[in-house]
Motif scaffolding. Structure first.
Motif, PDB file in Angstrom:
ATOM      1  N   UNK A 181      34.131  67.768  31.996  1.00 15.59           N
ATOM      2  CA  UNK A 181      34.502  66.693  32.919  1.00 15.59           C
ATOM      3  C   UNK A 181      34.872  65.467  32.086  1.00 15.59           C
ATOM      4  N   UNK A 182      35.974  64.832  32.433  1.00 16.07           N
ATOM      5  CA  UNK A 182      36.410  63.605  31.771  1.00 16.07           C
ATOM      6  C   UNK A 182      36.178  62.440  32.717  1.00 16.07           C
ATOM      7  N   UNK A 183      35.395  61.478  32.255  1.00 18.73           N
ATOM      8  CA  UNK A 183      34.980  60.351  33.074  1.00 18.73           C
ATOM      9  C   UNK A 183      35.591  59.054  32.561  1.00 18.73           C
ATOM     10  N   UNK A 184      35.910  58.165  33.491  1.00 18.47           N
ATOM     11  CA  UNK A 184      36.356  56.825  33.150  1.00 18.47           C
ATOM     12  C   UNK A 184      35.489  55.842  33.924  1.00 18.47           C
ATOM     13  N   UNK A 185      34.938  54.865  33.212  1.00 15.36           N
ATOM     14  CA  UNK A 185      34.092  53.859  33.841  1.00 15.36           C
ATOM     15  C   UNK A 185      34.678  52.470  33.617  1.00 15.36           C
ATOM     16  N   UNK A 186      34.831  51.718  34.701  1.00 19.19           N
ATOM     17  CA  UNK A 186      35.317  50.342  34.652  1.00 19.19           C
ATOM     18  C   UNK A 186      34.196  49.443  35.143  1.00 19.19           C
ATOM     19  N   UNK A 187      33.713  48.561  34.267  1.00 19.03           N
ATOM     20  CA  UNK A 187      32.596  47.692  34.629  1.00 19.03           C
ATOM     21  C   UNK A 187      33.014  46.231  34.574  1.00 19.03           C
ATOM     22  N   UNK A 188      32.415  45.434  35.453  1.00 20.18           N
ATOM     23  CA  UNK A 188      32.655  43.996  35.501  1.00 20.18           C
ATOM     24  C   UNK A 188      31.316  43.277  35.504  1.00 20.18           C
ATOM     25  N   UNK A 189      31.072  42.476  34.466  1.00 21.76           N
ATOM     26  CA  UNK A 189      29.836  41.708  34.386  1.00 21.76           C
ATOM     27  C   UNK A 189      29.959  40.442  35.231  1.00 21.76           C
ATOM     28  N   UNK A 190      28.855  40.066  35.867  1.00 25.97           N
ATOM     29  CA  UNK A 190      28.828  38.860  36.685  1.00 25.97           C
ATOM     30  C   UNK A 190      27.758  37.905  36.160  1.00 25.97           C
ATOM     31  N   UNK A 191      28.031  36.579  36.160  1.00 28.03           N
ATOM     32  CA  UNK A 191      29.225  35.929  36.741  1.00 28.03           C
ATOM     33  C   UNK A 191      30.376  35.743  35.763  1.00 28.03           C
ATOM     34  N   UNK A 192      30.246  36.279  34.532  1.00 31.48           N
ATOM     35  CA  UNK A 192      31.267  36.021  33.506  1.00 31.48           C
ATOM     36  C   UNK A 192      32.615  36.644  33.839  1.00 31.48           C
ATOM     37  N   UNK A 193      32.600  37.767  34.581  1.00 31.30           N
ATOM     38  CA  UNK A 193      33.847  38.450  34.893  1.00 31.30           C
ATOM     39  C   UNK A 193      34.377  39.306  33.752  1.00 31.30           C
ATOM     40  N   UNK A 194      33.580  39.482  32.694  1.00 31.51           N
ATOM     41  CA  UNK A 194      34.000  40.300  31.552  1.00 31.51           C
ATOM     42  C   UNK A 194      34.144  41.748  32.001  1.00 31.51           C
TER      43      UNK A 194
END
Length: 237
Positions: free
Chosen positions: A155-168
Motif C-alpha cells: 500500500x502506498x500512502x500519502x499524508x498531508x498535515x497542517x500544524x495549528x496555529x502556524x499553518x505549517x
C-alpha cells in the motif's frame, strides 16, 4: 456684508477642503487595505481541498490487518533527521470499529532498546481511501490517502498535515507491506509517487528490521500511558 459673505465663502471653501481631505484619507485607507489583503494572500497559503487520487473502489475492510512500514520520506527536516537516527521497521495493526466505521492503527517499533507502541484513531471521510486524524503533540490535522494498494502485498500512502496555529504544511509518503520484504518494481513505483509530489527519491528512508523480547512502553495519543512487556519481537508481529 461683503466681509461676512467672504467669510461665509471662506467657511464653505474650508468645509469643502475638509471633505476633500477626508475623501483622500478614505481612498488612502482603502488602498492600504487592498494592498494589505494582497500581502496577506501572498503570505498565507489558501488551504484548498487536497487533490489526491485514492485507490479506485477502495475497500476499507480489506485494508485492515497487519502491515509493515518499510519506507518513508517527508518534507519535514526534523522528522527526517529523527527517522534517520532510528530507521527501525514499524509493525502496524489496523482494526476497524464496526459501530462507526472508523479504525485504529496500533504501531510498534524498536527504539533505543525498547519496544514502543502507539495507537492512533482514524476517522473515515466521504472519500473512500481518505482518512483523518489529529496529532495532539504537534497540534496537527492529518489527511491520509491510500494512493495505491493491492491489499495483499503493498500500500502506498500519502499524508498531508497542517500544524495549528502556524499553518505549517508537511507532506509525507509511506510504503506499507504485508511482509518485511518489498519487490523492486513496487519500490520503483513508490519512487515515482514521491517525485510526483515534489520530493526526492534519494531521501527515501528504508526501514530496518530488528528483533528481540524487550520492554514495551505503550503510549496513546490521548496521553494515556502504561507499561507492559513486549512478548513478541517485531519479526513475530
Amino acid at each position: 456684508m461683503f466681509v461676512w459673505c467672504c467669510g461665509r465663502v471662506d467657511v464653505v471653501y474650508a468645509s469643502l477642503a475638509s471633505v476633500a481631505d477626508r475623501m483622500q484619507s478614505v481612498v488612502s485607507l482603502v488602498s492600504l487595505l487592498v494592498l494589505g489583503s494582497a500581502w496577506t494572500l501572498k503570505a498565507i497559503p489558501v488551504h484548498s481541498e487536497p487533490l489526491v487520487t485514492t485507490q479506485e473502489r477502495f475497500d476499507v475492510g480489506r485494508f485492515m490487518g497487519r502491515w509493515y512500514e518499510v519506507a518513508v520520506v517527508s518534507t519535514c527536516p526534523h522528522y527526517m533527521q529523527h527517522k534517520r537516527g532510528n530507521p527501525a521497521i514499524v509493525a502496524m495493526e489496523l482494526q476497524q470499529i464496526a459501530t462507526v466505521g472508523n479504525f485504529t492503527m496500533t504501531s510498534t517499533h524498536l527504539r533505543n532498546g525498547s519496544c514502543k507502541q502507539t495507537t492512533t484513531h482514524y476517522s473515515v471521510t466521504d472519500t473512500p481511501g481518505r482518512f483523518f486524524h489529529h496529532f495532539a503533540r504537534f497540534g496537527a490535522d492529518v489527511d491520509s490517502f491510500v494512493v495505491h494498494t493491492n491489499y495483499d502485498g503493498f500500500a502506498m500512502m500519502l499524508q498531508l498535515s497542517t500544524e495549528k496555529p502556524s499553518g505549517i504544511q508537511t507532506t509525507k509518503a509511506k510504503l506499507y507491506s504485508r511482509t518485511m520484504n518489498m519487490g523492486s518494481a513496487v519500490m520503483e513505483n513508490f519512487k515515482t509517487l514521491v517525485r510526483h509530489h515534489g520530493m526526492s527519491d534519494d531521501n527515501i528512508i528504508i526501514n530496518q528490521s530488528e528483533g528481540g523480547e524487550i520492554q514495551l512502553n505503550t503510549e496513546e495519543e490521548e496521553h494515556h500511558t502504561q507499561n507492559t512487556l513486549c512478548h513478541h519481537s517485531i519479526n513475530a508481529l
